[in-house]
Design an enzyme around this catalytic site. Sequence first.
Site, PDB file in Angstrom:
ATOM      1  N   CYS A 136      13.576  10.748   6.380  1.00  0.00           N
ATOM      2  CA  CYS A 136      13.925  10.217   7.670  1.00  0.00           C
ATOM      3  C   CYS A 136      14.931  10.446   8.198  1.00  0.00           C
ATOM      4  O   CYS A 136      15.191  10.487   9.494  1.00  0.00           O
ATOM      5  CB  CYS A 136      13.310   8.776   7.527  1.00  0.00           C
ATOM      6  SG  CYS A 136      14.190   7.873   6.308  1.00  0.00           S
TER       7      CYS A 136
ATOM      8  N   GLU B  31      10.789   0.556   9.799  1.00  0.00           N
ATOM      9  CA  GLU B  31      11.741   1.851   9.433  1.00  0.00           C
ATOM     10  C   GLU B  31      10.984   2.998   9.745  1.00  0.00           C
ATOM     11  O   GLU B  31      10.040   3.405   9.012  1.00  0.00           O
ATOM     12  CB  GLU B  31      12.016   1.590   7.940  1.00  0.00           C
ATOM     13  CG  GLU B  31      12.541   0.614   7.292  1.00  0.00           C
ATOM     14  CD  GLU B  31      14.203   0.308   7.628  1.00  0.00           C
ATOM     15  OE1 GLU B  31      14.708   1.141   8.569  1.00  0.00           O
ATOM     16  OE2 GLU B  31      14.856  -0.528   7.571  1.00  0.00           O
TER      17      GLU B  31
ATOM     18  N   LYS C  30       0.886  -1.161  -0.035  1.00  0.00           N
ATOM     19  CA  LYS C  30      -0.064  -0.015  -0.059  1.00  0.00           C
ATOM     20  C   LYS C  30       0.854   1.125  -0.034  1.00  0.00           C
ATOM     21  O   LYS C  30       1.688   1.425   0.940  1.00  0.00           O
ATOM     22  CB  LYS C  30      -0.915   0.014   1.340  1.00  0.00           C
ATOM     23  CG  LYS C  30      -1.767   1.161   1.194  1.00  0.00           C
ATOM     24  CD  LYS C  30      -2.630   1.628   2.398  1.00  0.00           C
ATOM     25  CE  LYS C  30      -1.797   2.556   3.301  1.00  0.00           C
ATOM     26  NZ  LYS C  30      -1.776   3.924   2.690  1.00  0.00           N
TER      27      LYS C  30
HETATM   28  P1  TAP Z   1       2.844   7.535   8.588  1.00  0.00           P
HETATM   29  O1  TAP Z   1       1.631   8.511   8.818  1.00  0.00           O
HETATM   30  O2  TAP Z   1       3.410   6.512   9.653  1.00  0.00           O
HETATM   31  O3  TAP Z   1       2.338   7.020   7.399  1.00  0.00           O
HETATM   32  C1  TAP Z   1       3.177   5.960   6.689  1.00  0.00           C
HETATM   33  C2  TAP Z   1       2.281   4.639   5.947  1.00  0.00           C
HETATM   34  O4  TAP Z   1       1.404   4.295   6.883  1.00  0.00           O
HETATM   35  C3  TAP Z   1       1.132   5.290   5.043  1.00  0.00           C
HETATM   36  O5  TAP Z   1       0.901   4.554   3.836  1.00  0.00           O
HETATM   37  C4  TAP Z   1       0.106   5.464   5.684  1.00  0.00           C
HETATM   38  O6  TAP Z   1      -1.204   5.679   5.030  1.00  0.00           O
HETATM   39  C5  TAP Z   1       0.021   4.415   6.575  1.00  0.00           C
HETATM   40  N1  TAP Z   1      -0.769   4.316   7.716  1.00  0.00           N
HETATM   41  C6  TAP Z   1      -1.130   5.080   8.387  1.00  0.00           C
HETATM   42  N2  TAP Z   1      -1.754   4.891   9.694  1.00  0.00           N
HETATM   43  C7  TAP Z   1      -1.678   3.632   9.630  1.00  0.00           C
HETATM   44  C8  TAP Z   1      -2.091   2.322  10.427  1.00  0.00           C
HETATM   45  N3  TAP Z   1      -2.917   2.499  11.407  1.00  0.00           N
HETATM   46  N4  TAP Z   1      -2.083   0.988  10.007  1.00  0.00           N
HETATM   47  C9  TAP Z   1      -1.239   0.939   8.815  1.00  0.00           C
HETATM   48  N5  TAP Z   1      -0.756   1.881   8.117  1.00  0.00           N
HETATM   49  C10 TAP Z   1      -1.069   3.082   8.368  1.00  0.00           C
HETATM   50  O7  TAP Z   1       3.904   8.351   8.060  1.00  0.00           O
HETATM   51  P2  TAP Z   1       4.128   9.426   7.075  1.00  0.00           P
HETATM   52  O8  TAP Z   1       3.664  10.716   7.706  1.00  0.00           O
HETATM   53  O9  TAP Z   1       3.471   9.173   5.670  1.00  0.00           O
HETATM   54  O10 TAP Z   1       5.667   9.419   6.802  1.00  0.00           O
HETATM   55  C11 TAP Z   1       6.377  10.317   7.385  1.00  0.00           C
HETATM   56  C12 TAP Z   1       6.987   9.432   8.496  1.00  0.00           C
HETATM   57  O11 TAP Z   1       7.778   8.318   7.769  1.00  0.00           O
HETATM   58  C13 TAP Z   1       8.181  10.135   9.431  1.00  0.00           C
HETATM   59  O12 TAP Z   1       8.313   9.741  10.622  1.00  0.00           O
HETATM   60  C14 TAP Z   1       9.506   9.508   8.633  1.00  0.00           C
HETATM   61  O13 TAP Z   1      10.824   9.826   9.468  1.00  0.00           O
HETATM   62  C15 TAP Z   1       9.289   8.154   8.421  1.00  0.00           C
HETATM   63  N6  TAP Z   1      10.014   7.546   7.348  1.00  0.00           N
HETATM   64  C16 TAP Z   1      11.062   6.459   7.706  1.00  0.00           C
HETATM   65  C17 TAP Z   1      11.977   6.153   6.917  1.00  0.00           C
HETATM   66  C18 TAP Z   1      12.629   5.145   7.346  1.00  0.00           C
HETATM   67  S1  TAP Z   1      13.762   4.219   6.227  1.00  0.00           S
HETATM   68  N7  TAP Z   1      13.233   5.101   8.406  1.00  0.00           N
HETATM   69  C19 TAP Z   1      11.784   6.492   5.352  1.00  0.00           C
HETATM   70  C20 TAP Z   1      10.800   7.542   4.944  1.00  0.00           C
HETATM   71  C21 TAP Z   1       9.921   7.777   6.044  1.00  0.00           C
HETATM   72  P3  TAP Z   1      -1.700   7.144   4.521  1.00  0.00           P
HETATM   73  O14 TAP Z   1      -0.403   7.897   4.189  1.00  0.00           O
HETATM   74  O15 TAP Z   1      -2.429   6.737   3.548  1.00  0.00           O
HETATM   75  O16 TAP Z   1      -2.467   7.914   5.735  1.00  0.00           O
END
Ligand code: TAP
Length: 787
Positions: free
Chosen positions: A298, A264, A190
């Site tokens: 990240c 991650e 997803k």
């Molecule tokens: P999240 O809100 O955690 O979303 C990540 C993914 O999880 C999205 O596809 C999101 O869907 C989905 N999601 C949200 N709630 C969920 C749930 N309850 N159950 C399952 N999936 C769920 O993060 P974001 O705001 O998109 O991304 C930013 C974060 O990602 C930052 O903290 C960043 O540091 C971290 N990140 C980490 C890495 C590594 S490699 N460590 C790399 C990139 C980003 P929707 O977006 O459709 O809501």
Amino acid sequence: MNIKDILQTMDYGNAPESPDLALEWLAQHKNKMSHFINGDWHSGKNHFASNNPASGERLAQVSQADKNTVNQAVKAAEKALPGWQALSGHARSEYLYAIARLIQKNSRLFAVLETLDNGKPIRESRDIDVPLAIRHFYHHAGWAQLLDTEFPDHEAIGVVGQIIPWNFPLLMLAWKIAPALATGNTIVIKPAEFTSLTALLFAEICQQAGLPKGVLNVVTGDGSTGQHIVEHPDIKKIAFTGSTAVGRWIRQATAGSGKKLSLELGGKSAFIVCADADLDAAVEGVVDAIWFNQGQVCCAGSRLLVQEAVAERFHKKLISRMHKLRIGDPLDKSIDMGAIIDPRQQQKIASLVQAGVDAGACLNQSTAELPSSGCFYPPTLLTDVSPSDQVVQDEIFGPVLVSMTFRTPSEAVALANNSRYGLAASIWSENINMAMHLAPLVQAGIVWINCTNMMDAAAGFGGVKESGFGREGGKEGLYEYLTLKINTKTQKDKDKAANKQAAKSIEPVQGMDKTPKMYIGGKQVRPDGGYSYAIHNSKGQIITHAGLGNRKDVRNAVEAAATSHSWSHMNAYQRQQVMYFMAENLSYRKAEFATRLESFGHSKKQAETEVESSIQRLSYYAAWCDKFDGQIHSVPMRGVVMAMHEPIGVIAIQCPDEAPLLSFISLLAPAIAMGNRVVMTASEAFPLSALDFYQVLNTSDVPAGTVNIISGNRLELTKPLAGHMNVDAIWAFGSDAQWVEHESATNLKRSWTQNSHRDWLNINQGQGQEFLRRATQVKNIWTPYGE
Ligand code: TAP
């Protein structure tokens, strides 16, 4: 205008990339996107809009997957599994290779679509995201080919569920899909709600590559779709990249389900500039660290730590450079920063910066003109902040840098490690000795020396602490998609019987105290509560009593382990010497330990075999102390990436009831061989062999606090250990995985739970590199060379 003027103003003029190619592709889909399930397109009942963050314009309507859609995708993946696994590694590698070639052929379309959907500069999607994604498929095509010979005892996990964020939509997809396919798994993935488009283009590419139906399934939707994936009973592994908050929820939601998990998560990475650094190069490093992808990275170097002697000079250079950054239309090839993903994220960044200013931070912000429409935020530097400020502790996920100063290298390390995160760190110094001194001390999964934000398929990426666990990329990343082939049997009935006996036997003792004591901080101690419980032999007769430890004993044992660093500071050769000494000392006491085992009902022969195997196992892990080497990864740069195996820290180990001496040694030895300190919970039913082991520890020069042994009710002891913030990993053998994994979410400790029965005497089950991998985490240190 001459070159000097151009360099002063950085005014290059516009160089826009045309959006037409991507808009045409969207038009072919009538700007209404479907799910990709079982090799075909399935439109959802409900849709949501995907907008261009740089303009706010709608790009497409994207389908929202409900539970039923996720079920269909999982069914398709399950159906495809046997066929996909039956293929040879070579055949799978051909598909990966074909996918890499097709992305390469369509790279312009991918880059433009990514930039339109995400708002990142075309320069970055064209030169970083897409080439790195291609590289991932080529690299893993190679691993598919090598799988049988390099991982002979491993097999694919099954259907894997993958959930990715919006900041590197295609790249994160590649990091997840390439290793999963190479290892023979089938996939339900997803993408993030904001950025689904390149995942759907990728699905189309897989169709063109002839990937068998159902091997890859892409379902689009919001967090609720992710939740259905996480909770699906037929998905055997979840690979998640995203925020720590959602990662923590996933840890809890999957607790006890038997699903393998890699997380991650977020970061707040330190960027350390020593006084002897090349300051101009370091300034460019900061630009790449925090203003790349608008800081929505990240591993962004979002906490600048500058040595006091050069801080003023460095800040001046940095502020001057910051003002030269160009912010604008992401499709313009000459801009440095594009758009923030969404107005809500922009608002979040603005309010965190305001909170920092309200708390006393000094705001330095670029005065560059921002586009009049769309979602933009200027490059920002906050100085005069304190280590505990919210802006210093929380991940802002935007182009906002906070800066602090340090005087000594140890102060830099203390500041760098003062974070619940541990994803990455950058160290800038022209003194390689200093840089290599700091790299192992910084708590992070990746360290870049005189460089930053370097990534490659050949080097593992992932964090420590609350930045999650597991690695993506490199050989280390493949283990996340494999499982060891061992014939363990579930021993529910056996466990139940043992637990019943032990639970019944918890009773206070009258009369003279002959209770073997617990061992904490190098001393024999009585249980805090003063209670003990009866230990029975196999005929049900009471043979003696053992201390009934409680929460306070757990706290004391963890404190002893957490504050005793001398074992972890010893080199591998020194640890090896001590472990051989332990084997020798156990050998001197063979008869005693065998008699103890006989008292539980072992035959003489069984008892002697178990003691002999325990001695051999100590020697086996002593031998490994200086041989479980890391690797030098071959990444495409002039330099080296050193993948070092580092100890995890404090590991709480709950021992099973079977083979009470040998299982205790088999778990203790690999953990300490790798430099960890441990809190051992002895077998509840038969704790005496473990408690007797203090004699061996005391006579073998093991520093106090390295090994702590407690006894008592399994549940009472493991629960506080699983939730303890100073415990970095928990291995629970023989107890309910559900609550151990659930509690471990507090600080996202690495958990290893086993409800199945291992034959500890069998060397294929009771020992091996699997234990060493569990006792270590890989730190990748990037060191470029050359002038
Ligand atoms: P999240 O809100 O955690 O979303 C990540 C993914 O999880 C999205 O596809 C999101 O869907 C989905 N999601 C949200 N709630 C969920 C749930 N309850 N159950 C399952 N999936 C769920 O993060 P974001 O705001 O998109 O991304 C930013 C974060 O990602 C930052 O903290 C960043 O540091 C971290 N990140 C980490 C890495 C590594 S490699 N460590 C790399 C990139 C980003 P929707 O977006 O459709 O809501």
